[in-house]
Design a protein around this motif. Structure first.
Motif, PDB file in Angstrom:
ATOM      1  N   ASN A 185       0.655  -1.318  -0.054  1.00 45.16           N
ATOM      2  CA  ASN A 185      -0.036  -0.160   0.070  1.00 45.16           C
ATOM      3  C   ASN A 185       0.965   1.345  -0.050  1.00 45.16           C
ATOM      4  O   ASN A 185       0.617   2.189   0.697  1.00 45.16           O
ATOM      5  CB  ASN A 185      -0.926  -0.008   1.108  1.00 45.16           C
ATOM      6  CG  ASN A 185      -1.911  -1.213   1.016  1.00 45.16           C
ATOM      7  OD1 ASN A 185      -2.447  -1.379   0.259  1.00 45.16           O
ATOM      8  ND2 ASN A 185      -2.043  -1.671   2.261  1.00 45.16           N
ATOM      9  N   ASP A 187       2.020   4.834  -1.209  1.00 44.90           N
ATOM     10  CA  ASP A 187       1.150   5.737  -1.761  1.00 44.90           C
ATOM     11  C   ASP A 187       1.201   5.883  -3.272  1.00 44.90           C
ATOM     12  O   ASP A 187       2.274   5.657  -3.900  1.00 44.90           O
ATOM     13  CB  ASP A 187       1.750   7.175  -1.303  1.00 44.90           C
ATOM     14  CG  ASP A 187       0.633   8.317  -1.562  1.00 44.90           C
ATOM     15  OD1 ASP A 187      -0.425   8.578  -0.990  1.00 44.90           O
ATOM     16  OD2 ASP A 187       0.832   9.163  -2.823  1.00 44.90           O
ATOM     17  N   GLU A 188       0.115   5.933  -4.019  1.00 45.35           N
ATOM     18  CA  GLU A 188      -0.064   5.830  -5.441  1.00 45.35           C
ATOM     19  C   GLU A 188       0.743   7.042  -6.145  1.00 45.35           C
ATOM     20  O   GLU A 188       1.033   6.610  -7.393  1.00 45.35           O
ATOM     21  CB  GLU A 188      -1.584   5.813  -5.848  1.00 45.35           C
ATOM     22  CG  GLU A 188      -2.207   7.270  -5.554  1.00 45.35           C
ATOM     23  CD  GLU A 188      -3.712   7.084  -5.737  1.00 45.35           C
ATOM     24  OE1 GLU A 188      -4.241   8.051  -6.337  1.00 45.35           O
ATOM     25  OE2 GLU A 188      -4.471   5.863  -5.176  1.00 45.35           O
ATOM     26  N   THR A 230       0.419   9.463   3.544  1.00 46.77           N
ATOM     27  CA  THR A 230      -0.780   8.827   4.097  1.00 46.77           C
ATOM     28  C   THR A 230      -1.281   9.212   5.136  1.00 46.77           C
ATOM     29  O   THR A 230      -2.095   8.682   5.583  1.00 46.77           O
ATOM     30  CB  THR A 230      -0.729   7.386   3.792  1.00 46.77           C
ATOM     31  OG1 THR A 230       0.459   6.879   4.596  1.00 46.77           O
ATOM     32  CG2 THR A 230      -0.366   6.962   2.402  1.00 46.77           C
ATOM     33  N   MET A 298      -4.396   1.325  -8.116  1.00 43.09           N
ATOM     34  CA  MET A 298      -4.629   1.435  -6.564  1.00 43.09           C
ATOM     35  C   MET A 298      -5.852   1.456  -6.096  1.00 43.09           C
ATOM     36  O   MET A 298      -6.132   0.899  -4.852  1.00 43.09           O
ATOM     37  CB  MET A 298      -3.525   2.294  -6.047  1.00 43.09           C
ATOM     38  CG  MET A 298      -2.229   2.096  -6.452  1.00 43.09           C
ATOM     39  SD  MET A 298      -1.459   0.617  -5.770  1.00 43.09           S
ATOM     40  CE  MET A 298      -1.212   1.021  -4.099  1.00 43.09           C
ATOM     41  N   ARG A 339      -1.974  -6.693  -6.837  1.00 42.84           N
ATOM     42  CA  ARG A 339      -2.845  -6.616  -5.944  1.00 42.84           C
ATOM     43  C   ARG A 339      -4.009  -7.797  -5.825  1.00 42.84           C
ATOM     44  O   ARG A 339      -4.144  -8.240  -4.654  1.00 42.84           O
ATOM     45  CB  ARG A 339      -3.805  -5.401  -6.048  1.00 42.84           C
ATOM     46  CG  ARG A 339      -2.814  -4.089  -5.839  1.00 42.84           C
ATOM     47  CD  ARG A 339      -3.887  -2.951  -5.898  1.00 42.84           C
ATOM     48  NE  ARG A 339      -4.975  -3.086  -4.764  1.00 42.84           N
ATOM     49  CZ  ARG A 339      -6.149  -2.330  -4.837  1.00 42.84           C
ATOM     50  NH1 ARG A 339      -6.463  -1.716  -5.697  1.00 42.84           N
ATOM     51  NH2 ARG A 339      -7.038  -2.526  -4.131  1.00 42.84           N
TER      52      ARG A 339
END
Length: 364
Positions: A185, A187-188, A230, A298, A339
């Protein structure tokens, strides 16, 4: 080797030591210690930790730069008029680890340690014992070190010692990093930026302490930055403070470039509309398209996969060959695969993947 290749190698090495009778892994003097050479922050210690936990084992991580030689040789205690060497509790001995299928002993920062500390570590690596106490038979020994090129104060090994190790050069790889980042996870915006600027994954070249630029970019510092991005409290800081924090993690050059890049995210189309199948907007600006594709990948949930694959196909469906966007399809499929993995093998999704998207499935 890139990280995924190192992980595969370690799996093979460990698997070769499996003993069906004892239901444990067995290693002896014929299994050479493995030493990883590589820049900081690329996963030299992360991979052994991950594999050890996956196998239900126990990890001993000795940071040799912080060790005194007696911590490795053991402490002298009197016994029947003589002295014997007792190992410290942060080194494995058979009775402490009998319930584990595997034990991994990692000597980190090996070549940065003082020479006397190195000598004590080499005795363990060479003879598989601490003082007079043998290491457990299920103990795999590893070492990790930086190099002079990484601005590390290392002490080189002698040739006789070199030949006692299996040496592996550990190299960062963007595709490996993205796969790992998606699963954890990240940050995109960082994923999109690094795909847009691959050389930014690992850039320690702009360190200039006199100029106040005290660090650089590597996989570890990008993960540190993600934790800030985040955290809602980060966005409440003044812009000058946010700038200093970003530069203080990934360096001024990459930090400045990243902040400029994130501003293009304001030009992204409505991601929720794309996920609902209400829009197939494809930005013309390359940097915006990278950000859009990363955001779609994401933010997608399992229920969105069919629509997202339609959007991916749309990126390469234009009749004008010059307008097709294959690199963005590859990025989007890579994120989805990391994912969702096997969940993408339903008949409906498999049919779409086998169609015009099939030739873009370049990941393992």
């Amino acid at each position: 080797m890139k990280p995924s290749e190192v992980e595969n190698f370690l799996r093979c090495l460990i698997r070769s030591g499996w003993n069906e009778k004892t239901q444990k892994y067995v290693f002896d003097a014929r299994t050479p210690p493995v030493i990883f050479h590589g820049p900081p922050g690329v996963g030299k210690t992360e991979i052994p930790y991950t594999l050890t936990a996956e196998l239900g084992g126990k990890m001993y991580d000795k940071r040799l730069l912080q060790c005194d030689p007696t911590e490795l040789t053991g402490l002298q205690v009197p016994k029947r008029g003589r002295t014997v060497w007792f190992p410290t509790e942060d080194l494995p001995i058979p009775e402490d680890v009998d319930n584990y299928p595997i034990v991994v002993l990692l000597f980190d920062e090996l070549l940065m340690a003082p020479v006397l500390t190195q000598s004590a570590a080499f005795q363990i690596l060479r003879e598989r014992r601490v003082g007079i106490t043998p290491l457990p038979t299920n103990c795999l020994m590893l070492a990790a070190t930086n190099s002079e090129e990484d601005n590390a104060p290392i002490h080189d090994m002698s040739d006789p010692l070199r030949t006692r190790f299996l040496h592996i050069e550990f190299e960062p790889d963007l595709d490996d990093f993205i796969s790992y980042a998606v699963k954890h996870n990240l940050d995109e915006s960082i994923i999109a930026y690094l795909k847009y600027s691959p050389s930014s994954l690992m850039d320690m070249s702009n360190r200039n302490y006199k100029a106040g630029n005290r660090t650089g970019a590597n996989p570890r510092t990008w993960f540190y930055l993600s934790r800030f991005l985040t955290n809602p409290a980060f966005m409440h800081l003044k812009e000058g403070s946010r700038t200093e924090l970003i530069n203080g993690l990934v360096g001024e050059a990459r930090g400045t470039e990243f902040r400029i890049y994130t501003k293009v995210r304001k030009k992204m189309p409505d991601i929720d509309a794309i996920l609902r199948g209400k829009s197939k907007d494809v930005p013309e600006e390359i940097s915006v398209l990278f950000a859009t594709v990363a955001a779609v990948g994401m933010r997608a949930e399992l229920k969105h996969l069919s629509v997202v694959l339609d959007y991916a196909a749309h990126l390469v469906s234009d009749v004008d060959e010059a307008k097709k966007q294959p690199e963005f399809v590859i990025l989007l499929l890579q994120i989805l695969h990391a994912r969702f993995g096997g969940e993408m093998t339903t008949p409906e999704l498999a049919k779409k993947l086998a169609g015009k998207l099939g030739k873009y499935l370049v990941f393992k």
